[in-house]
Structures are given as structure tokens and as C-alpha cells.
Design a protein around this motif. Structure first.
Motif, PDB file in Angstrom:
ATOM      1  N   ALA A   5     -11.763  11.694  22.389  1.00  0.00           N
ATOM      2  CA  ALA A   5     -10.432  11.246  22.013  1.00  0.00           C
ATOM      3  C   ALA A   5      -9.870  10.687  23.307  1.00  0.00           C
ATOM      4  O   ALA A   5      -9.405  11.440  24.144  1.00  0.00           O
ATOM      5  N   LEU A   6     -10.006   9.397  23.473  1.00  0.00           N
ATOM      6  CA  LEU A   6      -9.683   8.780  24.762  1.00  0.00           C
ATOM      7  C   LEU A   6      -8.348   9.258  25.274  1.00  0.00           C
ATOM      8  O   LEU A   6      -7.414   9.395  24.517  1.00  0.00           O
ATOM      9  N   PRO A   7      -8.201   9.496  26.544  1.00  0.00           N
ATOM     10  CA  PRO A   7      -9.187   9.282  27.610  1.00  0.00           C
ATOM     11  C   PRO A   7      -9.996  10.537  27.941  1.00  0.00           C
ATOM     12  O   PRO A   7     -10.671  10.575  28.949  1.00  0.00           O
ATOM     13  N   ILE A   8      -9.962  11.567  27.106  1.00  0.00           N
ATOM     14  CA  ILE A   8     -10.639  12.819  27.433  1.00  0.00           C
ATOM     15  C   ILE A   8     -11.808  13.031  26.471  1.00  0.00           C
ATOM     16  O   ILE A   8     -11.687  12.830  25.273  1.00  0.00           O
ATOM     17  N   PRO A  38     -10.261  25.266  22.180  1.00  0.00           N
ATOM     18  CA  PRO A  38      -9.464  24.801  21.040  1.00  0.00           C
ATOM     19  C   PRO A  38      -9.332  23.278  20.961  1.00  0.00           C
ATOM     20  O   PRO A  38      -9.362  22.712  19.878  1.00  0.00           O
ATOM     21  N   MET A  39      -9.218  22.617  22.113  1.00  0.00           N
ATOM     22  CA  MET A  39      -9.106  21.152  22.099  1.00  0.00           C
ATOM     23  C   MET A  39     -10.415  20.515  21.636  1.00  0.00           C
ATOM     24  O   MET A  39     -10.410  19.561  20.856  1.00  0.00           O
ATOM     25  N   ALA A  40     -11.539  21.041  22.102  1.00  0.00           N
ATOM     26  CA  ALA A  40     -12.834  20.512  21.693  1.00  0.00           C
ATOM     27  C   ALA A  40     -13.046  20.740  20.195  1.00  0.00           C
ATOM     28  O   ALA A  40     -13.544  19.861  19.489  1.00  0.00           O
ATOM     29  N   CYS A  41     -12.656  21.906  19.713  1.00  0.00           N
ATOM     30  CA  CYS A  41     -12.792  22.208  18.286  1.00  0.00           C
ATOM     31  C   CYS A  41     -11.907  21.285  17.447  1.00  0.00           C
ATOM     32  O   CYS A  41     -12.326  20.798  16.386  1.00  0.00           O
ATOM     33  N   ALA A  42     -10.703  21.013  17.913  1.00  0.00           N
ATOM     34  CA  ALA A  42      -9.802  20.106  17.191  1.00  0.00           C
ATOM     35  C   ALA A  42     -10.376  18.688  17.164  1.00  0.00           C
ATOM     36  O   ALA A  42     -10.324  17.998  16.137  1.00  0.00           O
ATOM     37  N   ALA A  43     -10.955  18.254  18.285  1.00  0.00           N
ATOM     38  CA  ALA A  43     -11.565  16.922  18.338  1.00  0.00           C
ATOM     39  C   ALA A  43     -12.769  16.853  17.401  1.00  0.00           C
ATOM     40  O   ALA A  43     -12.967  15.855  16.693  1.00  0.00           O
ATOM     41  N   ALA A  44     -13.576  17.907  17.376  1.00  0.00           N
ATOM     42  CA  ALA A  44     -14.737  17.939  16.483  1.00  0.00           C
ATOM     43  C   ALA A  44     -14.287  17.911  15.023  1.00  0.00           C
ATOM     44  O   ALA A  44     -14.858  17.182  14.201  1.00  0.00           O
ATOM     45  N   LEU A  45     -13.264  18.687  14.692  1.00  0.00           N
ATOM     46  CA  LEU A  45     -12.748  18.705  13.328  1.00  0.00           C
ATOM     47  C   LEU A  45     -12.214  17.327  12.930  1.00  0.00           C
ATOM     48  O   LEU A  45     -12.473  16.846  11.820  1.00  0.00           O
ATOM     49  N   ALA A  46     -11.501  16.665  13.830  1.00  0.00           N
ATOM     50  CA  ALA A  46     -10.982  15.318  13.547  1.00  0.00           C
ATOM     51  C   ALA A  46     -12.141  14.346  13.316  1.00  0.00           C
ATOM     52  O   ALA A  46     -12.062  13.469  12.436  1.00  0.00           O
ATOM     53  N   SER A  47     -13.221  14.499  14.074  1.00  0.00           N
ATOM     54  CA  SER A  47     -14.389  13.635  13.883  1.00  0.00           C
ATOM     55  C   SER A  47     -15.022  13.865  12.513  1.00  0.00           C
ATOM     56  O   SER A  47     -15.375  12.910  11.810  1.00  0.00           O
ATOM     57  N   ILE A  48     -15.148  15.122  12.126  1.00  0.00           N
ATOM     58  CA  ILE A  48     -15.718  15.443  10.811  1.00  0.00           C
ATOM     59  C   ILE A  48     -14.831  14.894   9.694  1.00  0.00           C
ATOM     60  O   ILE A  48     -15.320  14.326   8.715  1.00  0.00           O
ATOM     61  N   GLU A  49     -13.523  15.025   9.860  1.00  0.00           N
ATOM     62  CA  GLU A  49     -12.597  14.495   8.857  1.00  0.00           C
ATOM     63  C   GLU A  49     -12.720  12.980   8.738  1.00  0.00           C
ATOM     64  O   GLU A  49     -12.691  12.424   7.634  1.00  0.00           O
ATOM     65  N   ALA A  50     -12.873  12.290   9.869  1.00  0.00           N
ATOM     66  CA  ALA A  50     -13.038  10.831   9.839  1.00  0.00           C
ATOM     67  C   ALA A  50     -14.339  10.454   9.133  1.00  0.00           C
ATOM     68  O   ALA A  50     -14.374   9.504   8.345  1.00  0.00           O
ATOM     69  N   ILE A  51     -15.403  11.193   9.387  1.00  0.00           N
ATOM     70  CA  ILE A  51     -16.689  10.937   8.723  1.00  0.00           C
ATOM     71  C   ILE A  51     -16.519  11.057   7.212  1.00  0.00           C
ATOM     72  O   ILE A  51     -17.009  10.210   6.456  1.00  0.00           O
ATOM     73  N   LEU A  52     -15.801  12.075   6.764  1.00  0.00           N
ATOM     74  CA  LEU A  52     -15.584  12.280   5.331  1.00  0.00           C
ATOM     75  C   LEU A  52     -14.612  11.250   4.762  1.00  0.00           C
ATOM     76  O   LEU A  52     -14.897  10.620   3.731  1.00  0.00           O
ATOM     77  N   ASP A  53     -13.468  11.056   5.417  1.00  0.00           N
ATOM     78  CA  ASP A  53     -12.434  10.147   4.912  1.00  0.00           C
ATOM     79  C   ASP A  53     -12.915   8.702   4.831  1.00  0.00           C
ATOM     80  O   ASP A  53     -12.530   7.954   3.931  1.00  0.00           O
ATOM     81  N   GLU A  54     -13.736   8.291   5.790  1.00  0.00           N
ATOM     82  CA  GLU A  54     -14.204   6.904   5.846  1.00  0.00           C
ATOM     83  C   GLU A  54     -15.551   6.705   5.159  1.00  0.00           C
ATOM     84  O   GLU A  54     -16.131   5.622   5.236  1.00  0.00           O
ATOM     85  N   ASN A  55     -16.037   7.748   4.487  1.00  0.00           N
ATOM     86  CA  ASN A  55     -17.305   7.673   3.750  1.00  0.00           C
ATOM     87  C   ASN A  55     -18.448   7.143   4.613  1.00  0.00           C
ATOM     88  O   ASN A  55     -19.233   6.297   4.189  1.00  0.00           O
ATOM     89  N   LEU A  56     -18.546   7.662   5.828  1.00  0.00           N
ATOM     90  CA  LEU A  56     -19.537   7.143   6.763  1.00  0.00           C
ATOM     91  C   LEU A  56     -20.968   7.505   6.368  1.00  0.00           C
ATOM     92  O   LEU A  56     -21.889   6.735   6.646  1.00  0.00           O
ATOM     93  N   LEU A  57     -21.176   8.622   5.708  1.00  0.00           N
ATOM     94  CA  LEU A  57     -22.516   8.945   5.230  1.00  0.00           C
ATOM     95  C   LEU A  57     -22.961   7.918   4.200  1.00  0.00           C
ATOM     96  O   LEU A  57     -24.076   7.381   4.279  1.00  0.00           O
TER      97      LEU A  57
END
Length: 163
Positions: A5-8, A38-57
Motif C-alpha cells: 500500500a504505497l509507499p509502505i 496489524p498493518m500487514a494483516c489489514a493490507a493482506a485483507l484489503a488485497s484479498i477483498e480486491a481479488i474478490l471484488d474485481e473478480n481477478l480469479l
């Protein structure tokens, strides 16, 4: 795996095992670098949500079908293409001097890379294997343009090398 999640960027690791091996995991002593940051977990969760929301699979599966069809067409029309492989958005085109002997054709790989790069397409050269991993967010129009560039570059190199 790094979730950015730029810049981190935060390193995040997950381990998945089949149920039959789950007991084995309990018997090992695992260590962590960030231990559930907690920040890494939140970033990972946001990534998973984007994968699901954007139908990336689903998009990766659609791209795989498209790429497989185009790769097979290249294999059928180019004598230096010995084999093709594709799983999702991971692809490989094996270049050979002769399909019967399967002798690797590294010179062709280098030249095709240069030709494709001059046309606006880049990937990491890998000798006689054209190894590609386009993003799963790619649409089919862009995918088609990329495959056209590769097809053209292979044709130009074949012609230059006397095939």
C-alpha cells in the motif's frame, strides 16, 4: 509475498496445507518476522477483498483460455516454437532449432526479446524460453496486443534466421 500500500510494503506470509497434514504443522516450531502485524494483516485483507471484488480469479481463468488458444496457434504456425505452456497468467514459449531434436534456440530467444521490446513489450529474458507473467488485471484487448507483438517478433526472427 509482499502486500504493498504505497509507499509502505508489508511482508505477509500464509501457509496452506491439506487437512491430512494439519497435525504435522502443530508439531513444528514456527517463527515469524512480524508476528501478525496489524498493518500487514489489514493490507493482506484489503488485497484479498480486491481479488474478490474485481473478480481477478475469473479474469485470470479467462486470460488463461485466451493465452492457451493464441499460444497453440503460434506453436502451429512457427517452426521454432517447440512447446507452449500456460497456467493462469504464467506462460512459456519454448524455442527450438528443430522440433524433432528439441535443441534449445537461445539466439532466437534473445532476438525475439529485443524485437518485442522495441515494439513496446518487455519481460524477463530466460534463454530459449519466452517466460511471461502478465498481470491478472489485464483485459483481453491488451492481452491480444501483447500476443500480436510476440507473434510478430517470432515471425521476424524466424525470417532473419532463415526459417
Amino acid at each position: 509475498v509482499q502486500t504493498c500500500a504505497l509507499p509502505i510494503c508489508f511482508p505477509v506470509t500464509a501457509m496452506v496445507v491439506r487437512k491430512q497434514y494439519a497435525d504435522s504443522v502443530d508439531r513444528i516450531s514456527a517463527s515469524t518476522s512480524y508476528g501478525g502485524n496489524p498493518m500487514a494483516c489489514a493490507a493482506a485483507l484489503a488485497s484479498i477483498e480486491a481479488i474478490l471484488d474485481e473478480n481477478l480469479l475469473e479474469n485470470a481463468q479467462r486470460l488463461e483460455r485466451f493465452f492457451l488458444k493464441r499460444l497453440e496457434q503460434m506453436k502451429n504456425s512457427h517452426p521454432i516454437v517447440g512447446d507452449v505452456r500456460c497456467k493462469g497468467c504464467l506462460m512459456g514459449i519454448e524455442l527450438v532449432k528443430d522440433r524433432n531434436t528439441k535443441e534449445p534456440f537461445e539466439e532466437a530467444g534473445e532476438q525475439i526479446y529485443v524485437k518485442a521490446f522495441q515494439k513496446g513489450l518487455a519481460w524477463i529474458p530466460a534463454g530459449h524460453i519466452l517466460r511471461m507473467s502478465p498481470p491478472i488485471v489485464m483485459n483481453l484487448d491488451v492481452a491480444a496486443k501483447c500476443m500480436d507483438i510476440i507473434d510478430d517478433a517470432i515471425g521476424e526472427v524466424e525470417k532473419a534466421l532463415g526459417y
